[in-house]
Enzyme design. Structure first.
Site, PDB file in Angstrom:
ATOM      1  N   HIS A 285      18.049   2.276   8.075  1.00  0.00           N
ATOM      2  CA  HIS A 285      19.324   1.767   7.519  1.00  0.00           C
ATOM      3  C   HIS A 285      20.430   2.164   8.501  1.00  0.00           C
ATOM      4  O   HIS A 285      20.376   1.796   9.665  1.00  0.00           O
ATOM      5  CB  HIS A 285      19.471   2.352   6.114  1.00  0.00           C
ATOM      6  CG  HIS A 285      20.552   1.774   5.272  1.00  0.00           C
ATOM      7  ND1 HIS A 285      21.280   0.660   5.606  1.00  0.00           N
ATOM      8  CD2 HIS A 285      21.046   2.173   4.046  1.00  0.00           C
ATOM      9  CE1 HIS A 285      22.165   0.393   4.650  1.00  0.00           C
ATOM     10  NE2 HIS A 285      22.039   1.299   3.703  1.00  0.00           N
ATOM     11  N   HIS A 324      16.005  -7.681  10.016  1.00  0.00           N
ATOM     12  CA  HIS A 324      16.799  -7.434   8.822  1.00  0.00           C
ATOM     13  C   HIS A 324      16.092  -8.049   7.631  1.00  0.00           C
ATOM     14  O   HIS A 324      15.465  -9.095   7.761  1.00  0.00           O
ATOM     15  CB  HIS A 324      18.197  -8.056   8.962  1.00  0.00           C
ATOM     16  CG  HIS A 324      19.187  -7.468   8.039  1.00  0.00           C
ATOM     17  ND1 HIS A 324      19.340  -7.907   6.745  1.00  0.00           N
ATOM     18  CD2 HIS A 324      20.060  -6.442   8.212  1.00  0.00           C
ATOM     19  CE1 HIS A 324      20.276  -7.184   6.164  1.00  0.00           C
ATOM     20  NE2 HIS A 324      20.725  -6.285   7.019  1.00  0.00           N
ATOM     21  N   ASP A 380      23.486  -2.886  14.105  1.00  0.00           N
ATOM     22  CA  ASP A 380      23.339  -1.593  14.773  1.00  0.00           C
ATOM     23  C   ASP A 380      22.967  -1.701  16.244  1.00  0.00           C
ATOM     24  O   ASP A 380      22.945  -0.693  16.950  1.00  0.00           O
ATOM     25  CB  ASP A 380      22.269  -0.755  14.056  1.00  0.00           C
ATOM     26  CG  ASP A 380      22.734  -0.319  12.682  1.00  0.00           C
ATOM     27  OD1 ASP A 380      23.901   0.088  12.586  1.00  0.00           O
ATOM     28  OD2 ASP A 380      21.953  -0.391  11.729  1.00  0.00           O
TER      29      ASP A 380
HETATM   30  N1  CMC Z   1      10.697  -4.191  15.805  1.00  0.00           N
HETATM   31  C1  CMC Z   1       9.454  -4.713  15.808  1.00  0.00           C
HETATM   32  N2  CMC Z   1       8.899  -5.374  14.774  1.00  0.00           N
HETATM   33  C2  CMC Z   1       9.637  -5.502  13.668  1.00  0.00           C
HETATM   34  C3  CMC Z   1      10.948  -4.999  13.582  1.00  0.00           C
HETATM   35  C4  CMC Z   1      11.482  -4.322  14.701  1.00  0.00           C
HETATM   36  N3  CMC Z   1      12.715  -3.823  14.683  1.00  0.00           N
HETATM   37  N4  CMC Z   1      11.454  -5.278  12.360  1.00  0.00           N
HETATM   38  C5  CMC Z   1      10.484  -5.925  11.705  1.00  0.00           C
HETATM   39  N5  CMC Z   1       9.402  -6.080  12.494  1.00  0.00           N
HETATM   40  C6  CMC Z   1       8.155  -6.787  12.155  1.00  0.00           C
HETATM   41  C7  CMC Z   1       7.331  -5.992  11.164  1.00  0.00           C
HETATM   42  O1  CMC Z   1       6.445  -5.110  11.823  1.00  0.00           O
HETATM   43  C8  CMC Z   1       6.635  -7.094  10.418  1.00  0.00           C
HETATM   44  O2  CMC Z   1       5.573  -7.580  11.236  1.00  0.00           O
HETATM   45  P1  CMC Z   1       4.192  -8.068  10.575  1.00  0.00           P
HETATM   46  O3  CMC Z   1       4.549  -9.269   9.760  1.00  0.00           O
HETATM   47  O4  CMC Z   1       3.298  -8.362  11.725  1.00  0.00           O
HETATM   48  O5  CMC Z   1       3.692  -6.922   9.734  1.00  0.00           O
HETATM   49  C9  CMC Z   1       7.673  -8.201  10.354  1.00  0.00           C
HETATM   50  O6  CMC Z   1       8.521  -7.997  11.498  1.00  0.00           O
HETATM   51  C10 CMC Z   1       8.508  -8.183   9.078  1.00  0.00           C
HETATM   52  O7  CMC Z   1       9.145  -6.910   8.992  1.00  0.00           O
HETATM   53  P2  CMC Z   1       9.285  -6.064   7.672  1.00  0.00           P
HETATM   54  O8  CMC Z   1       9.169  -4.611   8.030  1.00  0.00           O
HETATM   55  O9  CMC Z   1       8.385  -6.593   6.605  1.00  0.00           O
HETATM   56  O10 CMC Z   1      10.772  -6.390   7.280  1.00  0.00           O
HETATM   57  P3  CMC Z   1      11.677  -5.607   6.238  1.00  0.00           P
HETATM   58  O11 CMC Z   1      12.587  -6.609   5.645  1.00  0.00           O
HETATM   59  O12 CMC Z   1      10.852  -4.800   5.317  1.00  0.00           O
HETATM   60  O13 CMC Z   1      12.470  -4.558   7.157  1.00  0.00           O
HETATM   61  C11 CMC Z   1      14.074  -3.614   8.574  1.00  0.00           C
HETATM   62  C12 CMC Z   1      13.771  -4.758   7.598  1.00  0.00           C
HETATM   63  C13 CMC Z   1      15.559  -3.675   8.940  1.00  0.00           C
HETATM   64  C14 CMC Z   1      13.830  -2.263   7.881  1.00  0.00           C
HETATM   65  C15 CMC Z   1      13.183  -3.753   9.825  1.00  0.00           C
HETATM   66  O14 CMC Z   1      13.444  -4.985  10.461  1.00  0.00           O
HETATM   67  C16 CMC Z   1      13.359  -2.608  10.779  1.00  0.00           C
HETATM   68  O15 CMC Z   1      12.722  -1.562  10.623  1.00  0.00           O
HETATM   69  N6  CMC Z   1      14.262  -2.741  11.830  1.00  0.00           N
HETATM   70  C17 CMC Z   1      14.553  -1.663  12.729  1.00  0.00           C
HETATM   71  C18 CMC Z   1      15.532  -0.702  12.071  1.00  0.00           C
HETATM   72  C19 CMC Z   1      16.943  -1.269  12.027  1.00  0.00           C
HETATM   73  O16 CMC Z   1      17.443  -1.816  13.006  1.00  0.00           O
HETATM   74  N7  CMC Z   1      17.596  -1.094  10.866  1.00  0.00           N
HETATM   75  C20 CMC Z   1      18.971  -1.519  10.670  1.00  0.00           C
HETATM   76  C21 CMC Z   1      19.094  -2.645   9.707  1.00  0.00           C
HETATM   77  S1  CMC Z   1      20.724  -3.433   9.753  1.00  0.00           S
HETATM   78  C22 CMC Z   1      21.826  -2.252   9.196  1.00  0.00           C
HETATM   79  C23 CMC Z   1      21.617  -1.844   7.805  1.00  0.00           C
HETATM   80  O17 CMC Z   1      21.671  -2.663   6.896  1.00  0.00           O
HETATM   81  O18 CMC Z   1      21.399  -0.651   7.625  1.00  0.00           O
END
Ligand code: CMC
Length: 446
Positions: A285, A324, A380
């Site tokens: 986050h 996201h 971010d």
């Molecule tokens: N790098 C590589 N792969 C990723 C990333 C990433 N940053 N984000 C998602 N994926 C992949 C993930 O592994 C999954 O792949 P697969 O379908 O093969 O299993 C797919 O994309 C879908 O991801 P998810 O984890 O199911 O998506 P989510 O909605 O649960 O997670 C998230 C959203 C923001 C937690 C995630 O994208 C992430 O961990 N990003 C990096 C951390 C980050 O930048 N966070 C800040 C978010 S914006 C500010 C805020 O609101 O706080």
């Protein structure tokens, strides 16, 4: 159709419907048919409870780990269309607010629903400004932290501690009390943040200067040394203010959900804000901005970018600042932040890590791994570069997110409190553990 679009609401309220606003469900276990009302493209989860095989059963629930497809509330604060990359506070586009508004005006808008007129803005600004000082005992409390304590840990504790200084904050259904705590929270967050920072440097605390703007005073409390009057650089002051606008609210994210969930127990707003700040601290986050910078430092040079991306695609690490839950398009805040960065770099010099970030983005936007998963830069990805150029240590990055998000948290909390449909947040579970079994005495266990 996106369930939360205003367009959807118009359609739902329209009079020329061809079909009924209901969902027909047939339970193939029993052959029974059910008709469930649809409102705003959603069904009420408790309507599923009538679906059961035997009359004494609990009834059907929906299973939704991490709230992927569950609306927790009805809200009028922030609208996001993640497919189109749209973000609006109270109907105003983030682009227009970033260009024309100020953080305090935007905070007023988020909390009150309308932009203030001149006298309302003056009164609002006056009250926030005159609640920036903290009790001297809070200073002593901050002094008790170890010199290398993470400022987010200090913030979480200090915000929770404020509830002990203002016990009347428990009077949450009193409008005047809520307003007073709002002034206090928005006013004191920059002070707690700046004092946490100065503590880590072993520097004396710099007191608020009520003649400066919200962002200008924050810079004053952070960076003032021996000068009689600190004068913030107007470009940096404006850049910080724009960043504050961009971070002010983001509908039902992890920390807003923490604020609503903890607040639903009717605890005081300081305790709920401490919980929301803790939720924000996590690297998925608001802690992501800190992780982005660490990641760029780890990559180290342009030549190392392809190898790093390969590791990301192999699932060994994440490209922090990408992806996201809601945005499946470019985060509109990231676009604005790129412009803000240009202004800051002009004054402070170009951050050498920018080229690495741009190369990560270039490769990711062309690579099928990221394209097929709709992973774009989020808010971010570039903020850390700006913060670093402005002189902030990485540990302060999530703090810079928490300060402006406070207005959004309070708005979400107040909306939750005043919503007659809301109760204490208490999800259900699907229990898959043991059925009843006899207790085994210690000497009979293997
Ligand atoms: N790098 C590589 N792969 C990723 C990333 C990433 N940053 N984000 C998602 N994926 C992949 C993930 O592994 C999954 O792949 P697969 O379908 O093969 O299993 C797919 O994309 C879908 O991801 P998810 O984890 O199911 O998506 P989510 O909605 O649960 O997670 C998230 C959203 C923001 C937690 C995630 O994208 C992430 O961990 N990003 C990096 C951390 C980050 O930048 N966070 C800040 C978010 S914006 C500010 C805020 O609101 O706080």
């Amino acid at each position: 159709m996106n369930p939360t679009t205003p367009e959807t609401q118009v359609a739902a309220e329209g009079t020329t419907r061809m079909s009924r606003d209901t969902l027909s469900i047939t339970d193939n276990r029993t052959g029974k048919a059910y008709e469930i009302p649809i409102k705003n493209d959603t069904i009420h989860a408790t309507d599923l409870r009538q679906i059961k095989v035997k009359p004494d059963e609990f009834g059907m629930m929906s299973y939704d780990p991490a709230f992927n497809n569950t609306a927790l509330c009805q809200s009028k604060i922030t609208f996001i269309d993640g497919d189109k990359g749209i973000l609006r506070y109270r109907g105003y586009s983030i682009e227009e607010l970033a260009e024309k508004s100020t953080y305090l005006e935007t905070a007023y808008l988020i909390l009150h629903g309308e932009l203030p007129n001149r006298s309302q803005l003056e009164e609002w600004t006056y009250h926030i400004t005159h609640h920036t000082f903290i009790h001297e005992s809070v200073k002593k409390f901050l002094d008790g932290f170890h010199y290398d304590a993470h400022p987010m840990g200090m913030m979480i504790s200090a915000i929770a501690a404020l509830s002990t200084f203002y016990p009347e904050a428990k009077d949450i259904f009193n409008k005047d009390s809520r307003r007073k705590q709002t002034y206090r929270l928005i006013g004191k967050m920059p002070t707690l943040a700046a004092f946490s920072y100065r503590h880590s440097l072993g520097m004396p605390f710099a007191y608020p200067d009520n003649e400066l703007s919200y962002a200008g005073n924050f810079l004053n409390m952070l960076f003032k040394t021996s000068e009689l009057k600190y004068r913030p650089n107007p470009t940096l002051e404006h850049a910080l203010d724009v960043l504050f606008i961009l971070h002010a609210d983001h509908e039902q994210n992890c920390s807003a959900n923490a604020m609503r969930c903890v607040g639903s127990s009717h605890v005081d707003p300081f305790s709920a804000t401490a919980a929301a700040t803790a939720a924000l601290y996590g690297p998925l986050h608001g802690g992501a901005n800190e992780e982005v910078l660490r990641m760029l430092l780890e990559i180290g040079s342009l030549a190392n970018v392809p190898a790093f991306i390969k590791r990301v695609k192999a699932g060994e690490t994440k490209l922090m600042g990408f992806g996201h839950r809601v945005y499946k398009n470019y985060d509109p805040r990231a676009r604005i932040i790129k412009h803000v960065a240009d202004g800051v770099f002009e004054i402070m010099g170009r951050n050498p890590l920018l080229n690495i970030a741009l190369e990560c983005e270039r490769i990711a936007l062309e690579d099928d791994y990221f394209v097929s998963r709709k992973l774009y830069p989020n808010v971010d990805f570039y903020t850390g570069l700006i913060y670093q150029s402005m002189g902030f240590p990485v540990t302060m990055f999530p703090v810079l997110f928490a300060i402006p998000r406070t207005s959004g948290w309070i708005a979400q909390w107040e909306e939750m409190l005043l919503d007659p449909e809301q109760k204490i947040a208490r999800p259900r579970q699907v229990y898959l553990g043991y059925d009843l079994r006899p207790y085994a005495p210690l000497d009979q266990r293997s």
